[in-house]
Each structure stands twice: as structure tokens, then as C-alpha cells.
Design a protein around this motif. Sequence first.
Motif, mmCIF file in Angstrom:
data_model
loop_
_atom_site.group_PDB
_atom_site.id
_atom_site.type_symbol
_atom_site.label_atom_id
_atom_site.label_comp_id
_atom_site.label_asym_id
_atom_site.label_seq_id
_atom_site.Cartn_x
_atom_site.Cartn_y
_atom_site.Cartn_z
ATOM 1 N N LEU A 53 0.826 -1.211 0.000
ATOM 2 C CA LEU A 53 0.000 0.000 0.000
ATOM 3 C C LEU A 53 0.860 1.261 0.000
ATOM 4 O O LEU A 53 0.528 2.249 -0.659
ATOM 5 C CB LEU A 53 -0.930 -0.003 1.216
ATOM 6 N N THR A 54 1.961 1.238 0.732
ATOM 7 C CA THR A 54 2.835 2.417 0.748
ATOM 8 C C THR A 54 3.447 2.657 -0.627
ATOM 9 O O THR A 54 3.621 3.806 -1.044
ATOM 10 C CB THR A 54 3.964 2.263 1.790
ATOM 11 N N GLU A 55 3.756 1.578 -1.331
ATOM 12 C CA GLU A 55 4.261 1.716 -2.701
ATOM 13 C C GLU A 55 3.186 2.311 -3.604
ATOM 14 O O GLU A 55 3.451 3.190 -4.425
ATOM 15 C CB GLU A 55 4.705 0.352 -3.239
ATOM 16 N N GLY A 56 1.964 1.824 -3.450
ATOM 17 C CA GLY A 56 0.864 2.328 -4.271
ATOM 18 C C GLY A 56 0.575 3.791 -4.013
ATOM 19 O O GLY A 56 0.212 4.542 -4.920
ATOM 20 N N ALA A 57 0.738 4.223 -2.769
ATOM 21 C CA ALA A 57 0.463 5.616 -2.411
ATOM 22 C C ALA A 57 1.448 6.575 -3.065
ATOM 23 O O ALA A 57 1.160 7.763 -3.213
ATOM 24 C CB ALA A 57 0.513 5.780 -0.894
ATOM 25 N N ARG A 58 2.606 6.058 -3.465
ATOM 26 C CA ARG A 58 3.624 6.891 -4.122
ATOM 27 C C ARG A 58 3.643 6.694 -5.636
ATOM 28 O O ARG A 58 4.492 7.264 -6.323
ATOM 29 C CB ARG A 58 5.010 6.556 -3.555
ATOM 30 N N ASP A 59 2.734 5.881 -6.138
ATOM 31 C CA ASP A 59 2.738 5.547 -7.561
ATOM 32 C C ASP A 59 2.409 6.770 -8.420
ATOM 33 O O ASP A 59 1.711 7.690 -7.973
ATOM 34 C CB ASP A 59 1.719 4.433 -7.835
ATOM 35 N N CYS A 60 2.918 6.765 -9.651
ATOM 36 C CA CYS A 60 2.651 7.894 -10.550
ATOM 37 C C CYS A 60 1.216 7.871 -11.078
ATOM 38 O O CYS A 60 0.709 8.883 -11.577
ATOM 39 C CB CYS A 60 3.640 7.885 -11.714
ATOM 40 N N SER A 61 0.546 6.730 -10.953
ATOM 41 C CA SER A 61 -0.841 6.619 -11.396
ATOM 42 C C SER A 61 -1.787 7.135 -10.310
ATOM 43 O O SER A 61 -1.775 6.649 -9.178
ATOM 44 C CB SER A 61 -1.172 5.155 -11.707
ATOM 45 N N ALA A 62 -2.614 8.108 -10.673
ATOM 46 C CA ALA A 62 -3.567 8.674 -9.712
ATOM 47 C C ALA A 62 -4.561 7.619 -9.246
ATOM 48 O O ALA A 62 -4.983 7.616 -8.083
ATOM 49 C CB ALA A 62 -4.309 9.853 -10.338
ATOM 50 N N LYS A 63 -4.928 6.709 -10.152
ATOM 51 C CA LYS A 63 -5.881 5.659 -9.794
ATOM 52 C C LYS A 63 -5.301 4.738 -8.726
ATOM 53 O O LYS A 63 -5.986 4.357 -7.774
ATOM 54 C CB LYS A 63 -6.266 4.852 -11.031
ATOM 55 N N LYS A 64 -4.025 4.403 -8.868
ATOM 56 C CA LYS A 64 -3.381 3.535 -7.880
ATOM 57 C C LYS A 64 -3.197 4.260 -6.553
ATOM 58 O O LYS A 64 -3.336 3.659 -5.482
ATOM 59 C CB LYS A 64 -2.039 3.037 -8.418
ATOM 60 N N ARG A 65 -2.892 5.550 -6.616
ATOM 61 C CA ARG A 65 -2.762 6.325 -5.375
ATOM 62 C C ARG A 65 -4.098 6.370 -4.644
ATOM 63 O O ARG A 65 -4.163 6.224 -3.419
ATOM 64 C CB ARG A 65 -2.277 7.749 -5.677
ATOM 65 N N HIS A 66 -5.156 6.576 -5.413
ATOM 66 C CA HIS A 66 -6.497 6.616 -4.828
ATOM 67 C C HIS A 66 -6.838 5.295 -4.142
ATOM 68 O O HIS A 66 -7.318 5.262 -3.004
ATOM 69 C CB HIS A 66 -7.521 6.928 -5.922
ATOM 70 N N MET A 67 -6.562 4.192 -4.813
ATOM 71 C CA MET A 67 -6.880 2.882 -4.258
ATOM 72 C C MET A 67 -5.996 2.554 -3.055
ATOM 73 O O MET A 67 -6.424 1.883 -2.114
ATOM 74 C CB MET A 67 -6.739 1.816 -5.342
ATOM 75 N N ALA A 68 -4.759 3.060 -3.079
ATOM 76 C CA ALA A 68 -3.860 2.843 -1.944
ATOM 77 C C ALA A 68 -4.373 3.566 -0.705
ATOM 78 O O ALA A 68 -4.342 3.028 0.410
ATOM 79 C CB ALA A 68 -2.453 3.322 -2.298
ATOM 80 N N MET A 69 -4.850 4.797 -0.887
ATOM 81 C CA MET A 69 -5.405 5.555 0.238
ATOM 82 C C MET A 69 -6.624 4.835 0.813
ATOM 83 O O MET A 69 -6.812 4.758 2.030
ATOM 84 C CB MET A 69 -5.796 6.969 -0.205
ATOM 85 N N LYS A 70 -7.438 4.305 -0.077
ATOM 86 C CA LYS A 70 -8.619 3.564 0.363
ATOM 87 C C LYS A 70 -8.201 2.303 1.115
ATOM 88 O O LYS A 70 -8.794 1.935 2.136
ATOM 89 C CB LYS A 70 -9.480 3.203 -0.848
ATOM 90 N N ASP A 100 -2.474 16.297 -3.032
ATOM 91 C CA ASP A 100 -2.280 15.756 -4.380
ATOM 92 C C ASP A 100 -2.585 16.831 -5.430
ATOM 93 O O ASP A 100 -3.664 17.430 -5.415
ATOM 94 C CB ASP A 100 -3.191 14.546 -4.607
ATOM 95 N N PRO A 101 -1.648 17.083 -6.350
ATOM 96 C CA PRO A 101 -1.829 18.177 -7.319
ATOM 97 C C PRO A 101 -2.702 17.825 -8.513
ATOM 98 O O PRO A 101 -3.042 18.694 -9.308
ATOM 99 C CB PRO A 101 -0.386 18.448 -7.778
ATOM 100 N N VAL A 102 -3.069 16.553 -8.634
ATOM 101 C CA VAL A 102 -3.765 16.097 -9.839
ATOM 102 C C VAL A 102 -5.187 15.615 -9.576
ATOM 103 O O VAL A 102 -6.130 16.007 -10.266
ATOM 104 C CB VAL A 102 -2.965 14.961 -10.526
#
Length: 248
Positions: A53-70, A100-102
Motif C-alpha cells: 500500500l505504501t508503494e501504491g500511495a507513491r505511484d505515478c498513477s492517480a488511480k493507484k494512489r487513490h486505491m492505496a489511500m482507500k 495531491d496536485p492532480v
Amino acid sequence: MDKTQRRIMGQPFSIPTSQPKKKRTPMMSFFPKVSGKLRFQKQETLKNMFFILTEGARDCSAKKRHMAMKGLGTLACEAPDKVRKYNKIVLDLLVHGLYDPVSSEVIHESMKTLSIILGKIQGKGLGSFFIDITLQTRTLLDDENDSLRYSAFVLFGQLAAFAGRKWKKFFTTQVKHTRDSLLIHLWDKNPQVAKACKTTFQACSPYLKLRKEYSFQSEEDQRNPKLCRQLSHYHPELLQFFYANKIL
């Protein structure tokens, strides 16, 4: 980081799917399971999930960041001890998500997860993150997105409970700057936002009367009874609360 963790971070995390021919990324396969009502059992599994999850939270994909936060929100609900153990790491990720800027979805999910975590840790260990969270949350109180406004009011109300002695002066100033937003959104077009605003207003009331200049009991307000009339008509119980606490 032990060998197991390094292996997980360096190799795909494969989960069998019902459609083997349909190509799915390891991260996207993993998140739906975390976002659901998953019962965590093994400590090693918890550790693996957290690092993914920590890796996903830093991912360049906004969708993956969103899912990581969830996913972090689900982890906080199911395994609060794990979140407390890595408190600073989790808070750092969520604060970055809050800015998040995006993606507004990442911001929204970060706020919701922060609300969960603040409830679990009871505001302990926030440190300077309290400032970062407060400043950004305050800017979202007037956002045009109903969901963002609602979550911002909920989170801001929680922060009022956890300011403590250390951040009392800082938060009092923030509440002063937020007064107009608190008043305006009592009549928000979205009833859920209006309800959240009302609850937050009550939570922030102690900070409105610490000093004379932070109170509504100014000469200008006394000369203009419009606010009292509006509260009396739409929120009589809130007006009574203000009178009882000498805010009005």
C-alpha cells in the motif's frame, strides 16, 4: 526490510483471477481485496499488505494512489495496531495525498482515511502533521465538490478535538479565518454538508470565545440581528447552543 518484504516489493504480487486471459497489473489485482471487508489474520500478511500500500500511495498513477489511500483506510479499520506501529509513515503518505496536485479523488480518499486514523489514534502522535492537515482541510471547506466539502468539515471538526495545548493558539487562529465558511455552509445546498458544518461549528465553539476578538459578540454583530434571525429560523437549537456558551 527482510528478504520477504524485499521480494514482495521487487516482484509482482500475483492473485488468481476468474479470467486468466485478461491481463491485470499486480497492484490493481491486489487493491480490490484490501478495499473490501477483508479479515486480516497473519502478521506477515499484514506487513506485506502495508508495504504494498505504501508503494501504491507513491505511484505515478492517480488511480493507484487513490486505491492505496482507500486500502490504508481499510487497514486502519481492520488492523489499527499496525497503523499505530507505522504511524508517521502512514500520516506522511496521507498528508501528501491531501495535497495531491492532480486528483480530487486522491484528496477525498486521503481525508476520509485521515478521519478514520485520527479516530483510532485519538490525535496522538500527530506532531507537525497537525498543521499541514489543518491548513489544507481549511481550504477545502469551500470546495465546489460536495463530497470534498463534507469530508473537510468532518475532518476539521475532529481536529478541533485534538488540537490540545500544543496547537491551541494555532488552531484558534485557523478557526477565526474559517468563521465565514462555517456560517455560510450552515445553509449549504447539500443537506449532508450543512449537517456536518453544524457539528463542526459546535466542535469549534470553544475556540471562538477564547478571546473577545474571536467571539461573535462584537458591536457589529449586535447592531445587525440578521444572523440571529437566520439561526432562529433555520437552526434554533444551534442558536440556543451559542447563547448558552456565550458565543452570541
